[in-house]
Scaffold this motif. Structure first.
Motif, PDB file in Angstrom:
ATOM      1  N   SER A 258       0.818  -1.209   0.000  1.00 10.53           N
ATOM      2  CA  SER A 258       0.000   0.000   0.000  1.00 10.53           C
ATOM      3  C   SER A 258       0.851   1.257   0.000  1.00 10.53           C
ATOM      4  CB  SER A 258      -0.924   0.015   1.223  1.00 10.53           C
ATOM      5  OG  SER A 258      -0.172   0.072   2.426  1.00 10.53           O
ATOM      6  N   ALA A 259       2.047   1.174   0.604  1.00 12.66           N
ATOM      7  CA  ALA A 259       2.936   2.332   0.688  1.00 12.66           C
ATOM      8  C   ALA A 259       4.354   1.846   0.899  1.00 12.66           C
ATOM      9  CB  ALA A 259       2.513   3.262   1.824  1.00 12.66           C
ATOM     10  N   VAL A 260       5.312   2.721   0.607  1.00  5.02           N
ATOM     11  CA  VAL A 260       6.721   2.388   0.817  1.00  5.02           C
ATOM     12  C   VAL A 260       7.382   3.488   1.644  1.00  5.02           C
ATOM     13  CG1 VAL A 260       7.089   0.911  -1.188  1.00  5.02           C
ATOM     14  CG2 VAL A 260       7.271   3.395  -1.441  1.00  5.02           C
ATOM     15  N   ALA A 261       8.414   3.083   2.389  1.00  2.65           N
ATOM     16  CA  ALA A 261       9.226   4.014   3.164  1.00  2.65           C
ATOM     17  C   ALA A 261      10.513   4.254   2.394  1.00  2.65           C
ATOM     18  CB  ALA A 261       9.513   3.448   4.546  1.00  2.65           C
ATOM     19  N   LEU A 262      10.810   5.514   2.097  1.00  8.32           N
ATOM     20  CA  LEU A 262      11.949   5.866   1.256  1.00  8.32           C
ATOM     21  C   LEU A 262      12.813   6.914   1.947  1.00  8.32           C
ATOM     22  CD1 LEU A 262       9.996   6.521  -2.088  1.00  8.32           C
ATOM     23  CD2 LEU A 262      11.091   4.369  -1.406  1.00  8.32           C
ATOM     24  N   ASN A 263      14.093   6.929   1.605  1.00  5.89           N
ATOM     25  CA  ASN A 263      14.939   8.076   1.890  1.00  5.89           C
ATOM     26  C   ASN A 263      15.227   8.745   0.553  1.00  5.89           C
ATOM     27  OD1 ASN A 263      16.543   9.339   4.265  1.00  5.89           O
ATOM     28  ND2 ASN A 263      17.939   9.402   2.521  1.00  5.89           N
ATOM     29  N   VAL A 264      14.809   9.987   0.406  1.00  2.00           N
ATOM     30  CA  VAL A 264      14.967  10.721  -0.843  1.00  2.00           C
ATOM     31  C   VAL A 264      15.952  11.864  -0.605  1.00  2.00           C
ATOM     32  CG1 VAL A 264      13.803  12.040  -2.653  1.00  2.00           C
ATOM     33  CG2 VAL A 264      12.614  10.143  -1.521  1.00  2.00           C
ATOM     34  N   THR A 265      16.952  11.970  -1.470  1.00  2.00           N
ATOM     35  CA  THR A 265      17.958  13.022  -1.346  1.00  2.00           C
ATOM     36  C   THR A 265      17.972  13.886  -2.602  1.00  2.00           C
ATOM     37  OG1 THR A 265      19.354  11.590   0.027  1.00  2.00           O
ATOM     38  CG2 THR A 265      20.410  13.517  -0.952  1.00  2.00           C
ATOM     39  N   ALA A 266      17.929  15.206  -2.413  1.00  2.00           N
ATOM     40  CA  ALA A 266      18.108  16.146  -3.514  1.00  2.00           C
ATOM     41  C   ALA A 266      19.573  16.551  -3.565  1.00  2.00           C
ATOM     42  CB  ALA A 266      17.234  17.380  -3.313  1.00  2.00           C
TER      43      ALA A 266
ATOM     44  N   PRO B 163      18.560  15.401   2.410  1.00  2.00           N
ATOM     45  CA  PRO B 163      17.809  14.150   2.468  1.00  2.00           C
ATOM     46  C   PRO B 163      16.511  14.322   3.258  1.00  2.00           C
ATOM     47  CG  PRO B 163      19.409  14.180   4.235  1.00  2.00           C
ATOM     48  CD  PRO B 163      19.498  15.524   3.534  1.00  2.00           C
ATOM     49  N   ASN B 164      15.544  13.482   3.028  1.00  2.00           N
ATOM     50  CA  ASN B 164      14.366  13.420   3.892  1.00  2.00           C
ATOM     51  C   ASN B 164      13.717  12.052   3.783  1.00  2.00           C
ATOM     52  OD1 ASN B 164      12.798  14.573   5.882  1.00  2.00           O
ATOM     53  ND2 ASN B 164      11.307  15.431   4.468  1.00  2.00           N
ATOM     54  N   PHE B 165      13.169  11.623   4.908  1.00  2.00           N
ATOM     55  CA  PHE B 165      12.434  10.358   4.978  1.00  2.00           C
ATOM     56  C   PHE B 165      11.019  10.595   4.467  1.00  2.00           C
ATOM     57  CE2 PHE B 165       9.620   7.558   7.524  1.00  2.00           C
ATOM     58  CZ  PHE B 165      10.089   6.335   7.094  1.00  2.00           C
ATOM     59  N   VAL B 166      10.553   9.731   3.564  1.00  2.00           N
ATOM     60  CA  VAL B 166       9.245   9.909   2.941  1.00  2.00           C
ATOM     61  C   VAL B 166       8.499   8.583   2.935  1.00  2.00           C
ATOM     62  CG1 VAL B 166       8.012  10.582   0.838  1.00  2.00           C
ATOM     63  CG2 VAL B 166      10.174  11.707   1.415  1.00  2.00           C
ATOM     64  N   ILE B 167       7.262   8.598   3.419  1.00  2.00           N
ATOM     65  CA  ILE B 167       6.356   7.463   3.229  1.00  2.00           C
ATOM     66  C   ILE B 167       5.356   7.884   2.170  1.00  2.00           C
ATOM     67  CG2 ILE B 167       4.548   6.027   4.243  1.00  2.00           C
ATOM     68  CD1 ILE B 167       6.021   6.144   6.894  1.00  2.00           C
ATOM     69  N   VAL B 168       5.212   7.094   1.124  1.00  2.00           N
ATOM     70  CA  VAL B 168       4.349   7.471   0.008  1.00  2.00           C
ATOM     71  C   VAL B 168       3.543   6.257  -0.463  1.00  2.00           C
ATOM     72  CG1 VAL B 168       6.225   7.046  -1.651  1.00  2.00           C
ATOM     73  CG2 VAL B 168       4.311   8.499  -2.316  1.00  2.00           C
ATOM     74  N   PRO B 169       2.238   6.434  -0.730  1.00  2.00           N
ATOM     75  CA  PRO B 169       1.457   5.334  -1.297  1.00  2.00           C
ATOM     76  C   PRO B 169       2.007   4.907  -2.652  1.00  2.00           C
ATOM     77  CG  PRO B 169       0.014   7.066  -0.460  1.00  2.00           C
ATOM     78  CD  PRO B 169       1.399   7.621  -0.447  1.00  2.00           C
ATOM     79  N   VAL B 170       1.890   3.632  -2.955  1.00  2.00           N
ATOM     80  CA  VAL B 170       2.358   3.093  -4.230  1.00  2.00           C
ATOM     81  C   VAL B 170       1.348   3.425  -5.318  1.00  2.00           C
ATOM     82  CG1 VAL B 170       2.993   1.008  -5.488  1.00  2.00           C
ATOM     83  CG2 VAL B 170       3.625   1.268  -3.074  1.00  2.00           C
TER      84      VAL B 170
END
Length: 370
Positions: free
Chosen positions: A68-76, A109-116
């Motif tokens: 339903s969702a994933v936990a990601l680390n996203v870095t700009a 960086p930031n931690f992001v939970i986002v629906p798939v």
């Protein structure tokens, strides 16, 4: 502040295994890099640098298909202007929200939970110039997968249920901190072991992963930190990216070594201190079937913006209404938020907590003008 999802209070799975609440279990993994738009990165999406107003779609591994969702680390990184990323389900429309904000030349960086979204994918949108002072510009994105949330159909048993905690400090390597690991400043290529179970309200057993806020401070060179299960080799991922003299904090969900309840932090370059605050934990398969709550992702929605009202003063508090907003019901035990600090007049930090006074913990650390 933007609501990303919520966990219902006191709802889980009955002893007979029948689901009694919506939501999904968290499935932690050793982090893995799934996208890197930098030219020559050797990872998916290589060479797909985003211009202002552009976007990139990131395919998720087949191992999380149906989540339903994933936990990601996203870095700009490689940013040429000030702007923001919005991470949202592929096939949808970018919501009025930011997942991380950046300035020119920064690595954020930031931690992001986002629906798939559609085709087991998510989309990253690089916002254009706007009235909030952002100038826009090109930016690369690096994405590391940290875990996933099952769908309702897969919620049986006691594993992967979240238990929120009032934030508590469990490590601070700064000399004289009086905390665990005081004086254990990380050197270049060094690794710090952090005891998670039995600390800060985390039980001694029955834990699969912990949710922590990790802050780097007093670094002597730019670099990054990698947080991973103790006993493993540090994977090719990053959780905190920083430049010399910068203080950066980020949320991390990290699996613990089941034998000792520990995780590790690897420092890429220079010397740096590390502060760790624990905010909650996820149960393992030995956990009671009703212990903790299941996760419900929602479409991201902004719930408060003090730029249209009044800023928080020094040592001030802001109460943020959560239940009743963005489909979060009364009785929720916790909410996943993205909190952005803006227009500061001095360096400092924000602490997000269920009650006042605030505990000894930080969630967002900043310097003047950032």
């Amino acid at each position: 502040a933007m609501i990303v999802g919520f966990l219902p209070l006191g709802l889980g799975v009955t002893a007979a295994g029948a689901a009694t609440a919506t939501g999904g279990q968290y499935v932690p993994i050793t982090p893995v890099r799934i996208a890197d738009t930098r030219t020559g990165s050797t990872f998916p999406n290589a060479g797909q640098t985003m211009q202002a107003g552009g976007s990139v779609t990131v395919a998720l591994p087949s191992s999380v298909a149906g989540a339903s969702a994933v936990a990601l680390n996203v870095t700009a990184t490689n940013t040429t202007g000030s702007g923001f990323f919005t991470v949202y389900p592929a096939g949808g429309t970018p919501p009025l929200a930011s997942s991380l904000n950046f300035s020119p030349g920064a690595n954020v960086p930031n931690f992001v939970i986002v629906p798939v979204g559609a085709s087991n994918s998510i989309t990253i949108y690089n916002g254009p110039p706007g009235g909030d002072g952002s100038t826009g510009g090109a930016a690369d994105a690096v994405v590391d997968l940290q875990g996933s949330f099952n769908t309702v159909a897969n919620t049986s048993g006691g594993a992967g249920h979240f238990n929120p905690l009032t934030p508590a400090r469990i490590t601070d390597t700064r000399a004289g901190s009086g905390q665990t690991n005081a004086g254990s400043t990380l050197t270049a290529g060094g690794t710090l072991t952090v005891q998670a179970t039995g600390k800060g309200g985390v039980p001694a057993t029955g834990v699969s992963a912990v949710e922590v806020n990790v802050t780097e401070a007093a670094n002597t060179a730019g670099g990054f930190l990698t947080v991973f299960p103790q006993g493993n080799t540090a994977p090719t991922v990053s959780n905190l990216n920083f430049v010399s003299g910068q203080i950066i904090a980020n949320r991390v969900i990290v699996p613990v070594n089941p034998a000792n309840g520990q995780f590790s932090i690897f420092n890429h370059a220079g010397n740096t201190d590390v502060v760790v605050d624990v905010d909650g934990y996820f149960t393992d398969s030995t956990g009671a079937s009703g212990a903790g709550s299941l996760f419900n992702p929602v479409t991201v929605a902004r719930v408060i913006d003090t730029r249209s009202s009044s800023p928080i003063g020094p040592n001030g508090n802001l109460n943020v209404p959560i239940t009743g907003h963005n489909n979060v019901p009364a009785g929720a035990s916790a909410a996943v938020l993205n909190v952005t600090e803006a227009s500061n007049t001095a360096g400092g930090f924000l602490t997000v907590s269920p009650t006042t006074p605030a505990p000894l913990a930080s969630d967002v650390n900043f310097v003047p003008g950032v």
